[in-house]
Motif scaffolding. Structure first.
Motif, short mmCIF file in Angstrom:
data_model
loop_
_atom_site.label_atom_id
_atom_site.label_comp_id
_atom_site.label_asym_id
_atom_site.label_seq_id
_atom_site.Cartn_x
_atom_site.Cartn_y
_atom_site.Cartn_z
N SER A 19 -5.09 2.06 -8.86
CA SER A 19 -5.86 0.83 -8.64
C SER A 19 -5.17 -0.08 -7.64
O SER A 19 -5.82 -0.67 -6.77
N ALA A 20 -3.85 -0.20 -7.74
CA ALA A 20 -3.11 -1.03 -6.79
C ALA A 20 -3.22 -0.48 -5.38
O ALA A 20 -3.37 -1.24 -4.42
N PHE A 21 -3.17 0.83 -5.24
CA PHE A 21 -3.30 1.44 -3.91
C PHE A 21 -4.68 1.17 -3.32
O PHE A 21 -4.80 0.74 -2.17
N LEU A 22 -5.72 1.40 -4.10
CA LEU A 22 -7.08 1.20 -3.59
C LEU A 22 -7.36 -0.27 -3.28
O LEU A 22 -7.99 -0.59 -2.26
N LEU A 23 -6.90 -1.18 -4.13
CA LEU A 23 -7.12 -2.61 -3.88
C LEU A 23 -6.33 -3.11 -2.68
O LEU A 23 -6.82 -3.94 -1.91
N SER A 24 -5.12 -2.61 -2.48
CA SER A 24 -4.36 -3.03 -1.31
C SER A 24 -4.99 -2.50 -0.03
O SER A 24 -4.99 -3.18 1.00
N LEU A 25 -5.56 -1.29 -0.07
CA LEU A 25 -6.29 -0.79 1.10
C LEU A 25 -7.54 -1.62 1.36
O LEU A 25 -7.87 -1.90 2.51
N PHE A 44 -1.56 5.36 -18.13
CA PHE A 44 -1.70 3.94 -17.77
C PHE A 44 -1.04 3.66 -16.42
O PHE A 44 -1.59 2.95 -15.59
N PHE A 45 0.14 4.24 -16.20
CA PHE A 45 0.82 4.07 -14.92
C PHE A 45 0.00 4.68 -13.80
O PHE A 45 -0.08 4.11 -12.70
N GLU A 46 -0.62 5.82 -14.05
CA GLU A 46 -1.47 6.45 -13.04
C GLU A 46 -2.65 5.54 -12.70
O GLU A 46 -2.98 5.35 -11.52
N PHE A 47 -3.27 4.97 -13.70
CA PHE A 47 -4.41 4.09 -13.48
C PHE A 47 -4.00 2.85 -12.68
O PHE A 47 -4.67 2.47 -11.71
N THR A 48 -2.90 2.21 -13.08
CA THR A 48 -2.50 0.98 -12.39
C THR A 48 -2.01 1.25 -10.97
O THR A 48 -2.32 0.49 -10.06
N ALA A 78 0.83 -1.20 0.00
CA ALA A 78 0.00 0.00 0.00
C ALA A 78 0.87 1.26 0.00
O ALA A 78 0.58 2.22 -0.72
N CYS A 79 1.95 1.25 0.77
CA CYS A 79 2.84 2.42 0.83
C CYS A 79 3.53 2.66 -0.51
O CYS A 79 3.63 3.80 -0.97
N LEU A 80 4.00 1.59 -1.15
CA LEU A 80 4.67 1.75 -2.44
C LEU A 80 3.70 2.19 -3.53
O LEU A 80 4.06 2.99 -4.41
N ALA A 81 2.49 1.70 -3.49
CA ALA A 81 1.49 2.13 -4.48
C ALA A 81 1.14 3.60 -4.27
O ALA A 81 0.99 4.35 -5.24
N LEU A 82 1.04 4.04 -3.02
CA LEU A 82 0.78 5.45 -2.75
C LEU A 82 1.97 6.30 -3.21
O LEU A 82 1.78 7.38 -3.79
N LEU A 83 3.18 5.83 -2.98
CA LEU A 83 4.37 6.54 -3.44
C LEU A 83 4.38 6.65 -4.97
O LEU A 83 4.74 7.70 -5.52
N VAL A 88 1.71 6.78 -6.90
CA VAL A 88 0.70 7.78 -7.26
C VAL A 88 1.27 9.18 -7.05
O VAL A 88 1.10 10.07 -7.90
N ILE A 89 1.96 9.39 -5.95
CA ILE A 89 2.55 10.71 -5.66
C ILE A 89 3.61 11.06 -6.70
O ILE A 89 3.65 12.19 -7.20
N CYS A 90 4.47 10.11 -7.03
CA CYS A 90 5.51 10.37 -8.04
C CYS A 90 4.91 10.67 -9.40
O CYS A 90 5.42 11.51 -10.15
N GLU A 91 3.82 10.03 -9.73
CA GLU A 91 3.17 10.28 -11.02
C GLU A 91 2.58 11.67 -11.04
O GLU A 91 2.59 12.35 -12.07
N GLU A 92 2.07 12.15 -9.92
CA GLU A 92 1.46 13.48 -9.87
C GLU A 92 2.50 14.58 -9.93
O GLU A 92 2.16 15.73 -10.26
N ILE A 93 3.75 14.28 -9.65
CA ILE A 93 4.81 15.28 -9.71
C ILE A 93 5.14 15.66 -11.16
O ILE A 93 5.50 16.80 -11.44
N VAL A 94 4.95 14.72 -12.08
CA VAL A 94 5.27 14.98 -13.49
C VAL A 94 4.32 16.04 -14.03
O VAL A 94 3.10 15.89 -13.98
#
Length: 100
Positions: free
Chosen positions: A72-78, A65-69, A41-46, A48-54
């Motif tokens: 999705s990985a963050f929400l499913l792991s939560l 596609f990376f943003e979507f996956t 969950a922490c890596l998936a959130l990281l 998402v944050i890294c993708e938003e920096i671009v």
């Protein structure tokens, strides 16, 4: 003899159900599974944050596609953490959780 006296010797008091804060339990994620799911969950959130920096990209299809996956990985792991670490697991039953 009153009616209450008849049942005193044979009736046991009801045990109070154990109260856990927010119904949290670690019974279903023991050993290495809980830290692994929390790290996921922490890596998936990281991600998402890294993708938003671009800010600018030349070909944004891969970034979307990376943003979507990653989201999705963050929400499913939560969701997995919530199901396995709360009373939801007992409510639905092991067979239904395993099927999902």
């Amino acid at each position: 003899m009153e009616n209450g006296d008849v049942y005193n010797e044979t009736t046991e008091p009801q045990a109070k159900p154990s109260r856990r804060p927010f119904g949290c339990t670690l019974r279903h994620l023991r050993g290495w599974r809980l830290p692994t799911k929390a790290l996921q969950a922490c890596l998936a959130l990281l991600a998402v944050i890294c993708e938003e920096i671009v800010e600018d990209c030349i070909s944004c299809g891969g970034l979307y596609f990376f943003e979507f996956t990653s989201c999705s990985a963050f929400l499913l792991s939560l969701l997995i953490l919530c199901v396995y670490c709360t009373d939801v697991y007992e409510t639905f039953g092991e067979d239904k959780v395993q099927r999902v």
